[in-house]
Design a protein around this motif. Structure first.
Motif, PDB file in Angstrom:
ATOM      1  N   SER A   1      -5.115   2.923   0.197  1.00 26.90           N
ATOM      2  CA  SER A   1      -5.448   2.419  -0.340  1.00 26.90           C
ATOM      3  C   SER A   1      -4.753   1.548   1.305  1.00 26.90           C
ATOM      4  O   SER A   1      -5.074  -0.177   1.249  1.00 26.90           O
ATOM      5  CB  SER A   1      -4.290   1.734  -1.345  1.00 26.90           C
ATOM      6  OG  SER A   1      -2.750   1.578  -0.994  1.00 26.90           O
TER       7      SER A   1
ATOM      8  N   THR B   1      -6.783  -2.985   3.636  1.00 20.93           N
ATOM      9  CA  THR B   1      -5.567  -4.165   3.157  1.00 20.93           C
ATOM     10  C   THR B   1      -6.255  -5.302   4.532  1.00 20.93           C
ATOM     11  O   THR B   1      -6.888  -4.403   5.270  1.00 20.93           O
ATOM     12  CB  THR B   1      -4.389  -3.824   3.719  1.00 20.93           C
ATOM     13  OG1 THR B   1      -4.216  -2.814   4.785  1.00 20.93           O
ATOM     14  CG2 THR B   1      -3.952  -2.817   2.158  1.00 20.93           C
TER      15      THR B   1
ATOM     16  N   SER C   1       0.509  -1.487   0.022  1.00 24.30           N
ATOM     17  CA  SER C   1       0.255  -0.005   0.073  1.00 24.30           C
ATOM     18  C   SER C   1       0.684   1.076   0.064  1.00 24.30           C
ATOM     19  O   SER C   1       0.065   2.525  -0.189  1.00 24.30           O
ATOM     20  CB  SER C   1      -0.841  -0.004   1.078  1.00 24.30           C
ATOM     21  OG  SER C   1      -0.585   0.163   2.259  1.00 24.30           O
TER      22      SER C   1
END
Ligand SMILES: [Zn+2]
Length: 266
Positions: free
Chosen positions: A201, A205, A194
């Motif tokens: 982002s 995860t 990321s």
């Protein structure tokens, strides 16, 4: 300087017991001052000064037993003092704002430009533990940002404004003095993948899910949770962790409140 502020400067004001006795002292001091004023025509400047010194001496003497008192009453005072630390009172020590015993930095409270502590050793030690345990469960966490000085933040904020405009920049960046990174207690995390893409982002995860439910066990809170932008002033930042201590981080995590709400600042 008033007599009350003299007392506050020399003693500090840590709990109800002391506040009460300070009030008593203040009342006594005021009484003495008003007694002095009543006889002001009879007093020379020199005598008046000496008389103020006497008041101060008296304060210093009466102060002693009150500082000892909380120690002997420890078991009974513990409960109310931990409650009173959530009363939304921000206290400044050396120009640094504190609430509930923790440095508070947000859109309303800022740090002095010369506050330059570097990354807290305790926060780093606790992060290392978290990182190790996350890894043992299959999640790799890396630090992408930690302590940032006032000057660094100044440049960063200016750059963001130039790139995104002030309104957008204010949702994810702070003006100098208002960044929690300057406390040395904030760490931005990511996974190696990321970090290659974008900070946001990280939120998609599994590592982020792990951090969300485990960070408090190491003393950290996700400082800018989802749906709390109207309170914190910041968009959801699953990567921005703030170190408090295990006890308070756990309480805040369980309360589902932001730091501002938990300490009754909002
Ligand atoms: Zn951050």
């Amino acid at each position: 300087m008033s007599i009350l502020s003299f007392v506050l400067l020399t003693t500090g004001c840590e709990n109800d017991t002391q506040q009460y006795s300070l009030k008593e002292i203040d009342d006594r001091a005021k009484q003495q001052v008003s007694d002095e004023n009543n006889h002001s025509e009879l007093l020379l400047d020199e005598q008046s000064t000496r008389s103020t010194e006497q008041v101060k001496e008296e304060i210093a003497t009466t102060e002693k037993p009150t500082t000892e008192a909380p120690t002997t009453e420890k078991p009974t005072t513990e409960e109310p003092s931990s409650e009173s630390s959530r009363d939304g009172q921000v206290e400044y020590k050396d120009g640094i704002p504190y609430v509930g015993g923790h440095i508070i930095v947000n859109k309303d409270y800022k740090l002095p430009a010369d506050y330059n502590p570097g990354l807290s050793h305790e926060a780093k030690k606790q992060f290392d533990k978290m990182q190790q345990n996350a890894l043992s469960e299959g999640y790799q966490l890396i630090i992408v940002s930690e302590f940032r000085s006032y000057t660094y933040q100044q440049n960063l904020y200016q750059n963001y404004i130039q790139q995104h405009g002030k309104q957008a920049a204010d949702r994810f960046s702070a003006p100098p003095g208002h960044s929690e990174h300057q406390t040395g207690l904030a760490i931005d995390v990511a996974t190696p993948e990321s970090a290659q893409n974008s900070m946001t982002s990280f939120g998609q995860t599994k590592a982020s899910d792990w951090v969300k439910v485990n960070a408090h066990r190491y003393g950290f809170i996700v400082r800018y949770p989802k749906g709390k932008e109207h309170i914190t002033g910041y968009m959801y930042e699953p990567w921005h962790l703030r170190y408090l201590n295990i006890d308070d981080a756990t309480k805040i995590y369980k309360s589902k409140l932001t730091m501002e709400e938990y300490y009754n600042l909002k």
